[in-house]
Design an enzyme around this catalytic site. Structure first.
Site, PDB file in Angstrom:
ATOM      1  N   HIS A 219       0.853  -1.199   0.000  1.00 21.30           N
ATOM      2  CA  HIS A 219       0.000   0.000   0.000  1.00 21.30           C
ATOM      3  C   HIS A 219       0.885   1.244   0.000  1.00 21.30           C
ATOM      4  CE1 HIS A 219      -4.092  -1.692   1.515  1.00 21.30           C
ATOM      5  NE2 HIS A 219      -3.538  -2.456   0.594  1.00 21.30           N
TER       6      HIS A 219
ATOM      7  N   LYS B 125       1.464  -0.390  15.208  1.00 21.83           N
ATOM      8  CA  LYS B 125       2.901  -0.411  15.509  1.00 21.83           C
ATOM      9  C   LYS B 125       3.349  -1.617  16.347  1.00 21.83           C
ATOM     10  CE  LYS B 125       4.144   3.140  13.262  1.00 21.83           C
ATOM     11  NZ  LYS B 125       4.257   2.658  11.891  1.00 21.83           N
TER      12      LYS B 125
ATOM     13  N   TYR C 214       4.094   6.494   9.961  1.00 26.87           N
ATOM     14  CA  TYR C 214       3.250   5.361   9.557  1.00 26.87           C
ATOM     15  C   TYR C 214       4.076   4.306   8.818  1.00 26.87           C
ATOM     16  CZ  TYR C 214      -0.967   2.828   8.367  1.00 26.87           C
ATOM     17  OH  TYR C 214      -1.930   1.851   8.281  1.00 26.87           O
TER      18      TYR C 214
HETATM   19  C1  PHB Z   1      -5.594  -4.692  11.091  1.00 32.05           C
HETATM   20  O1  PHB Z   1      -6.002  -5.524  11.913  1.00 32.05           O
HETATM   21  O2  PHB Z   1      -5.596  -4.951   9.873  1.00 32.05           O
HETATM   22  C2  PHB Z   1      -5.132  -3.357  11.525  1.00 32.05           C
HETATM   23  C3  PHB Z   1      -5.164  -3.006  12.865  1.00 32.05           C
HETATM   24  C4  PHB Z   1      -4.733  -1.757  13.250  1.00 32.05           C
HETATM   25  C5  PHB Z   1      -4.269  -0.859  12.305  1.00 32.05           C
HETATM   26  C6  PHB Z   1      -4.218  -1.217  10.975  1.00 32.05           C
HETATM   27  C7  PHB Z   1      -4.651  -2.474  10.590  1.00 32.05           C
HETATM   28  O3  PHB Z   1      -3.867   0.371  12.673  1.00 32.05           O
END
Ligand code: PHB
Ligand code: APR
Length: 404
Positions: free
Chosen positions: A86, A311, A399
């Site tokens: 992504h 994270k 990020y």
């Molecule tokens: C996910 O479970 O795909 C997920 C969880 C927290 C995030 C991003 C993705 O910040």
């Protein structure tokens, strides 16, 4: 109950090894794999069965650093085949939308969407293929003589008690593990913030509503649209802490999710029966230092972030990077400078990820009793992001992951 020894007979329990790794989650398995590749003997002790560990559903976004480390560990093949790269992420606030162009803002960096459950499965497969010793259903693990020169670990497998002597212990046993609790209270400093809400997550075999992740701030509460593949979606809604998962029918979940998303995205949502639903509390937590004598903490054993920003696993990966390098330098060259610096190096990165996760959480969630001023602060944060490339760049560089 018969213990699941995953390829090891109890006779394979060695009397001595280099590093005993407590915990067979992603931190412990990745460390085991990297040490094995460096020729360092190690044993993993995991309290649960392998099936249980592989049934846990966790986040699914990998930073570039974690992706590179998994490749270096020889477990990147399926991730590279099936993971989704992504280069942007969507943030919405009430009905306003904003795309964060990660690649443009970070000179080409991206993230990989690939579930933690899959990372763990790949690590188990690699450990099996290399004949690694991973002992499941190891009960009553206890750490001894951590400050002396000859540490050892005792535990029970089925009816038998075992003792393994080692040079070092890696505490990779998560927030509720025994490792951090083996450090005397007066030798640790704990920092904690518990948020007044949780996340209710739902997994379903439906195509994702959007081709990028959507983090949605709304007065009814936060929502997140994520995915595991082009046909499997993972969605979350913020919920009160006293809520029970049984009170959330699939219909109630989908209705709540739709109410929190911008209209055009909500209009494209495909719903379907849930495969899994669970509620998780949100917490920020750090234990300092991450070392006690010959015990080194890594991953959730030392720190927790709220999931906003994904994270958790990425911090575990950077800890393991520092720790595996430090242990390799010790065994190869007798150089202990990496071990001496481990806690400070890891914590410097941990605190920045704590800051980012706390900021994303604070900016996008509805806080009960937060007051009108805090609500205006959230609006101003979003306005600032929308109007300033510098603000978006700060979000993007965190990020995709700060450098190791
Ligand atoms: C996910 O479970 O795909 C997920 C969880 C927290 C995030 C991003 C993705 O910040
Ligand atoms: N003895 C042996 N194993 C234990 C013990 C114990 N006393 N206590 C816990 N464990 C095991 C757990 O069963 C679990 O499998 O340690 C493992 C820790 O794994 P995780 O909790 O997944 O932690 P970690 O490997 O550090 O991974 C960090 O996982 O929790 C997420 O958000 C977190 O994504 C992050 C990542």
């Amino acid at each position: 109950m018969t213990p699941d020894l995953s390829g090891c007979s109890p006779a394979d329990v060695p009397a001595r090894t280099g590093v005993v790794i407590v915990g067979g989650g992603p931190s412990g398995l990745l460390l085991s794999q990297l040490l094995h590749l460096a020729g360092i003997a190690n044993v993993v002790l995991e309290r649960r069965s392998r099936a249980y560990v592989l049934s846990r559903i966790r986040a699914g976004v990998l930073e570039q650093g974690a992706v590179d480390l998994l490749r270096r560990a020889g477990v990147g093949a399926r991730m590279d085949r099936e993971g989704l790269v992504h280069d942007g992420v969507e943030i919405s606030f009430h009905d306003r939308r904003l795309r964060i162009d990660l690649a443009d803002l970070t000179e080409g960096k991206t993230v990989m969407v690939y579930g933690q459950t899959e990372v763990t499965a790949d690590l188990y497969e690699a450990r099996d293929a290399m004949g690694g010793t991973v002992l499941h259903e190891a009960e009553h693990v206890q750490l001894h003589d951590l400050e002396g020169g000859r540490p050892f670990v005792t535990f029970r497998l089925g009816e038998r008690y075992h003792r393994i002597e080692c040079d070092f212990v890696a505490g990779c046993d998560g927030f509720h593990g025994v490792s951090r609790r083996s450090i005397p209270a007066d030798r640790l400093r704990l920092f904690e913030m518990v948020y007044p809400f949780g996340w209710l997550g739902l997994l379903a075999d439906v195509p994702p509503v959007h081709d990028e992740l959507v983090y949605a701030g709304h007065e009814r509460g936060f929502a997140l649209c994520s995915m595991r593949s082009r046909t499997r979606s993972r969605y979350y809604v913020q919920c009160p802490l006293d809520e029970k998962v049984e009170d959330w029918s699939d219909d109630r979940f989908w209705t709540e999710l739709v109410s929190r998303l911008p209209a055009d995205i909500a209009g494209r949502l495909v719903t379907g029966p849930s495969i899994e639903k669970s509620i998780a509390p949100l917490r920020s937590f750090v234990a300092e230092p991450m070392r006690f004598g010959r015990l080194f903490l890594a991953g959730d054993a030392a720190h927790i972030v709220p999931p906003t920003g994904a994270k958790g696993l990425n911090l575990a990966a950077s800890d393991i990077h520092y720790l595996s390098e430090a242990l390799t330098a010790h065994y190869r060259r007798g150089d202990d400078s990496g071990l001496a610096a481990y806690s400070d190096r890891a914590l410097a990165r941990v605190w920045k990820a704590e800051r980012f996760s706390w900021w994303m959480t604070t900016t996008l969630h509805a806080f009960p009793d937060r007051g009108a001023f805090a609500a205006r602060m959230q609006e101003a944060e979003f306005d600032y992001l929308a109007s300033s490339r510098a603000a978006r760049q700060a979000l993007a560089e965190n990020y995709v992951g700060l450098p190791y």
